[in-house]
Design a protein around this motif. Sequence first.
Motif, PDB file in Angstrom:
ATOM      1  N   MET A  27     -39.689  28.160 -15.013  1.00 26.03           N
ATOM      2  CA  MET A  27     -38.818  27.486 -15.880  1.00 26.03           C
ATOM      3  C   MET A  27     -38.883  26.067 -16.008  1.00 26.03           C
ATOM      4  O   MET A  27     -38.527  25.580 -17.091  1.00 26.03           O
ATOM      5  CB  MET A  27     -37.445  27.675 -14.962  1.00 26.03           C
ATOM      6  CG  MET A  27     -36.844  28.976 -14.856  1.00 26.03           C
ATOM      7  SD  MET A  27     -35.407  29.253 -14.203  1.00 26.03           S
ATOM      8  CE  MET A  27     -35.364  28.967 -12.425  1.00 26.03           C
ATOM      9  N   LYS A  62     -41.846  24.963 -17.037  1.00 28.37           N
ATOM     10  CA  LYS A  62     -42.541  24.872 -18.037  1.00 28.37           C
ATOM     11  C   LYS A  62     -41.932  25.578 -19.492  1.00 28.37           C
ATOM     12  O   LYS A  62     -42.532  25.873 -20.561  1.00 28.37           O
ATOM     13  CB  LYS A  62     -43.850  25.781 -17.854  1.00 28.37           C
ATOM     14  CG  LYS A  62     -44.876  24.986 -17.074  1.00 28.37           C
ATOM     15  CD  LYS A  62     -45.722  24.271 -17.617  1.00 28.37           C
ATOM     16  CE  LYS A  62     -46.973  23.517 -16.876  1.00 28.37           C
ATOM     17  NZ  LYS A  62     -48.100  22.866 -17.607  1.00 28.37           N
ATOM     18  N   LEU A  98     -40.699  28.379 -19.938  1.00 28.19           N
ATOM     19  CA  LEU A  98     -40.882  29.690 -20.489  1.00 28.19           C
ATOM     20  C   LEU A  98     -39.753  30.621 -20.867  1.00 28.19           C
ATOM     21  O   LEU A  98     -38.592  30.607 -20.409  1.00 28.19           O
ATOM     22  CB  LEU A  98     -41.892  30.425 -19.434  1.00 28.19           C
ATOM     23  CG  LEU A  98     -43.342  29.922 -18.946  1.00 28.19           C
ATOM     24  CD1 LEU A  98     -43.838  30.896 -18.359  1.00 28.19           C
ATOM     25  CD2 LEU A  98     -43.801  29.363 -19.947  1.00 28.19           C
ATOM     26  N   ASP A  99     -39.973  31.683 -21.211  1.00 25.68           N
ATOM     27  CA  ASP A  99     -38.808  32.681 -21.720  1.00 25.68           C
ATOM     28  C   ASP A  99     -38.485  33.556 -20.381  1.00 25.68           C
ATOM     29  O   ASP A  99     -39.328  33.598 -19.676  1.00 25.68           O
ATOM     30  CB  ASP A  99     -38.797  33.595 -22.922  1.00 25.68           C
ATOM     31  CG  ASP A  99     -40.079  34.228 -22.903  1.00 25.68           C
ATOM     32  OD1 ASP A  99     -40.426  34.997 -21.914  1.00 25.68           O
ATOM     33  OD2 ASP A  99     -40.586  34.684 -24.074  1.00 25.68           O
ATOM     34  N   ALA A 100     -37.405  34.350 -20.651  1.00 25.32           N
ATOM     35  CA  ALA A 100     -37.086  34.991 -19.272  1.00 25.32           C
ATOM     36  C   ALA A 100     -38.104  35.955 -18.872  1.00 25.32           C
ATOM     37  O   ALA A 100     -38.289  36.136 -17.770  1.00 25.32           O
ATOM     38  CB  ALA A 100     -35.752  35.850 -19.614  1.00 25.32           C
ATOM     39  N   PHE A 101     -38.664  36.558 -19.854  1.00 26.50           N
ATOM     40  CA  PHE A 101     -39.948  37.344 -19.403  1.00 26.50           C
ATOM     41  C   PHE A 101     -41.104  36.772 -18.886  1.00 26.50           C
ATOM     42  O   PHE A 101     -41.469  37.199 -17.968  1.00 26.50           O
ATOM     43  CB  PHE A 101     -40.382  38.239 -20.574  1.00 26.50           C
ATOM     44  CG  PHE A 101     -41.517  39.108 -20.288  1.00 26.50           C
ATOM     45  CD1 PHE A 101     -41.337  40.419 -19.763  1.00 26.50           C
ATOM     46  CD2 PHE A 101     -42.795  38.743 -20.661  1.00 26.50           C
ATOM     47  CE1 PHE A 101     -42.614  41.212 -19.325  1.00 26.50           C
ATOM     48  CE2 PHE A 101     -43.970  39.566 -20.334  1.00 26.50           C
ATOM     49  CZ  PHE A 101     -43.739  40.864 -19.642  1.00 26.50           C
ATOM     50  N   GLY A 102     -41.514  35.533 -19.158  1.00 24.47           N
ATOM     51  CA  GLY A 102     -42.394  34.599 -18.645  1.00 24.47           C
ATOM     52  C   GLY A 102     -42.012  34.247 -17.372  1.00 24.47           C
ATOM     53  O   GLY A 102     -43.073  34.333 -16.519  1.00 24.47           O
ATOM     54  N   VAL A 103     -40.749  33.965 -17.134  1.00 27.57           N
ATOM     55  CA  VAL A 103     -40.438  33.746 -15.506  1.00 27.57           C
ATOM     56  C   VAL A 103     -40.428  34.876 -14.735  1.00 27.57           C
ATOM     57  O   VAL A 103     -41.083  34.652 -13.685  1.00 27.57           O
ATOM     58  CB  VAL A 103     -38.878  33.071 -15.750  1.00 27.57           C
ATOM     59  CG1 VAL A 103     -38.264  32.999 -14.321  1.00 27.57           C
ATOM     60  CG2 VAL A 103     -38.755  31.848 -16.651  1.00 27.57           C
ATOM     61  N   ILE A 114     -42.697  37.233 -14.970  1.00 27.33           N
ATOM     62  CA  ILE A 114     -43.990  37.643 -14.909  1.00 27.33           C
ATOM     63  C   ILE A 114     -44.971  36.683 -13.602  1.00 27.33           C
ATOM     64  O   ILE A 114     -45.514  36.983 -12.879  1.00 27.33           O
ATOM     65  CB  ILE A 114     -45.004  37.716 -16.189  1.00 27.33           C
ATOM     66  CG1 ILE A 114     -44.483  38.581 -16.734  1.00 27.33           C
ATOM     67  CG2 ILE A 114     -46.319  37.619 -15.839  1.00 27.33           C
ATOM     68  CD1 ILE A 114     -44.785  40.308 -16.332  1.00 27.33           C
ATOM     69  N   ILE A 115     -44.348  35.352 -13.952  1.00 30.65           N
ATOM     70  CA  ILE A 115     -44.924  34.229 -13.002  1.00 30.65           C
ATOM     71  C   ILE A 115     -44.189  34.519 -11.720  1.00 30.65           C
ATOM     72  O   ILE A 115     -45.124  34.325 -10.739  1.00 30.65           O
ATOM     73  CB  ILE A 115     -44.565  32.739 -13.706  1.00 30.65           C
ATOM     74  CG1 ILE A 115     -44.991  32.581 -14.942  1.00 30.65           C
ATOM     75  CG2 ILE A 115     -45.175  31.742 -12.758  1.00 30.65           C
ATOM     76  CD1 ILE A 115     -46.620  32.619 -15.297  1.00 30.65           C
ATOM     77  N   MET A 174     -52.851  29.034 -12.410  1.00 27.43           N
ATOM     78  CA  MET A 174     -53.750  29.260 -13.638  1.00 27.43           C
ATOM     79  C   MET A 174     -53.225  29.599 -14.718  1.00 27.43           C
ATOM     80  O   MET A 174     -53.342  29.069 -15.945  1.00 27.43           O
ATOM     81  CB  MET A 174     -54.842  30.246 -13.191  1.00 27.43           C
ATOM     82  CG  MET A 174     -55.976  29.823 -12.249  1.00 27.43           C
ATOM     83  SD  MET A 174     -56.910  31.196 -11.833  1.00 27.43           S
ATOM     84  CE  MET A 174     -58.065  31.259 -13.253  1.00 27.43           C
ATOM     85  N   LEU A 175     -52.048  30.620 -14.626  1.00 31.90           N
ATOM     86  CA  LEU A 175     -51.166  31.047 -15.810  1.00 31.90           C
ATOM     87  C   LEU A 175     -50.424  29.966 -16.411  1.00 31.90           C
ATOM     88  O   LEU A 175     -50.184  29.893 -17.663  1.00 31.90           O
ATOM     89  CB  LEU A 175     -50.320  32.164 -15.354  1.00 31.90           C
ATOM     90  CG  LEU A 175     -51.085  33.455 -15.131  1.00 31.90           C
ATOM     91  CD1 LEU A 175     -50.229  34.488 -14.434  1.00 31.90           C
ATOM     92  CD2 LEU A 175     -51.566  34.150 -16.426  1.00 31.90           C
ATOM     93  N   LEU A 176     -49.884  28.983 -15.638  1.00 31.03           N
ATOM     94  CA  LEU A 176     -49.150  27.924 -16.342  1.00 31.03           C
ATOM     95  C   LEU A 176     -50.025  26.626 -16.692  1.00 31.03           C
ATOM     96  O   LEU A 176     -49.518  25.542 -16.825  1.00 31.03           O
ATOM     97  CB  LEU A 176     -48.224  27.347 -15.096  1.00 31.03           C
ATOM     98  CG  LEU A 176     -47.076  28.230 -14.896  1.00 31.03           C
ATOM     99  CD1 LEU A 176     -46.413  27.941 -13.560  1.00 31.03           C
ATOM    100  CD2 LEU A 176     -46.283  28.640 -16.100  1.00 31.03           C
TER     101      LEU A 176
END
Lengths: 200, 200, 200
Positions: free
Chosen positions: B26, B28, B30-35, B37-38, B138-140
């Motif tokens: 959040m 960074k 990201l959208d809801a799906f990104g949140v 997945i992270i 790494m993803l962020l």
Amino acid sequence: MHLSFSAVIEILGTMAFTVSGAFSAMQKKLDAFGVLIIGFVTAIGGGTLRDVLIGNTPVAWMRDLSVPLIILATTAITIGFKNHVSNLKITLLVFDALGLGLFTIIGIQKGLAINLNPGICIALGTITGCFGGVLRDMLLNHIPVLFHKELYAIPCITGGICYILLKPVVEPQIAEGVSVVVISTFRILSVRYNWRLPTV
Amino acid sequence: MHLSFSAVIEILGTMAFTVSGAFSAMQKKLDAFGVLIIGFVTAIGGGTLRDVLIGNTPVAWMRDLSVPLIILATTAITIGFKNHVSNLKITLLVFDALGLGLFTIIGIQKGLAINLNPGICIALGTITGCFGGVLRDMLLNHIPVLFHKELYAIPCITGGICYILLKPVVEPQIAEGVSVVVISTFRILSVRYNWRLPTV
Amino acid sequence: MHLSFSAVIEILGTMAFTVSGAFSAMQKKLDAFGVLIIGFVTAIGGGTLRDVLIGNTPVAWMRDLSVPLIILATTAITIGFKNHVSNLKITLLVFDALGLGLFTIIGIQKGLAINLNPGICIALGTITGCFGGVLRDMLLNHIPVLFHKELYAIPCITGGICYILLKPVVEPQIAEGVSVVVISTFRILSVRYNWRLPTV
């Protein structure tokens, strides 16, 4: 005699890869544990990715305790003598290039042992030799140098083709030895003369 | 009783890891799906990497649907109540530390079950506890905090050594319980007093 | 006939994914080898991660030489005709969307074949369709666009749910075809109308 010669190169290569990772980590001001992990990943990352992709698990470093111990000792020495180690630049380049060659050929042999296509085996060997450095750069938040700055993969592919062509016609040790020398020499010359692939 | 106690810690730990990932995502934007997945990767990344490295596939979260459901629900709650969740800082730190301890010991047990060397098992436990956070970073697009900012791995290694030493001499539950407490307490104290490893 | 139709989509999808990777790599000024690797990882990354997570090794591209050859040829064409390829934006979007649909359904089928829960299979299909792009972005040192900019996963999940619901009640080809169309259409519309998930 043959085995022990490979074993010596493997140890020197593992040490050189560890030093390269540890130095990159120190430049990014990581703590001692971070330096160890980056050294470790640089040294075993390529072989680990290879083992995971072909299903050869538990991966190699979990079955051979000598590899983690060498990496641990090398990291400790690199941290302790960091000013002296950086004077060994040319020695390290040679070990690194020999390691690159040997790891590539080991990767190719693992692929051939499970009857993968020779072209795929060369890719697998190149992954074994090169992807520890890719993982190092990903963890340190760089674009991998392999993709834009340095010639690593082309020597591996060239030496891999030599190995595939020589293997049916000469003794195994000779095919191995020649291919390792081709990869190492090509790598060292590319550093010495700053060879690059064109960007596109 | 023993099993259900571990199960409760595992659920609380999974929730705490998910919240930590979701918050980083959040920040960074990201959208809801990104949140989601992270959060997911932070919670299951360490155990997934462990399972892949030892060949224990399909990896754990694919065989136990409760884990993905807990992560999904936790992410939804974290998004819905984000202002309130951030007030739970200390509660989350305790759950996170308990999760770190339990996941480390579970990883060690998985290694012992396939007869890996105890030193390798401690590495495997540390990977289980810590590498979800490495994958999150790494993803962020950060350098993992584990490598330069926070003390995660040293508590895991310390508690892992306790476990290996205690296991042959006391009952399994006691070896497990003591080691989880060692890891959690060490982790909480390191946050409280801002302990760091030296950079080199 | 059915098989060959899927095979054509698979080839077109692989080509579109490769082009997308190669273009991203060229924007970052990588060398020719870097462009090839990023194209390769974008095309096969999702399926490779799926195979590793379920233990289906050696991973798919090692057993089917046509895939690496298609990627190699596509990368060469993309580099050689880069100014012309960029005029094919809409064609590539359609192929990319069809590939996304087909790869997702293939991933779901691989999960069902080993009796994973249908919800897990949809996750596995989404990983197959989307994670090549995530790996591409990680290698190029971006936060994955999947997590904040573009709608990839929601179409995959929607089409995956269709597939799971249709499969028991209609013929396999129809369930497959309808689901691929749902995913592709949803993806194309989301690009056309710039649909986004809200940030939180």
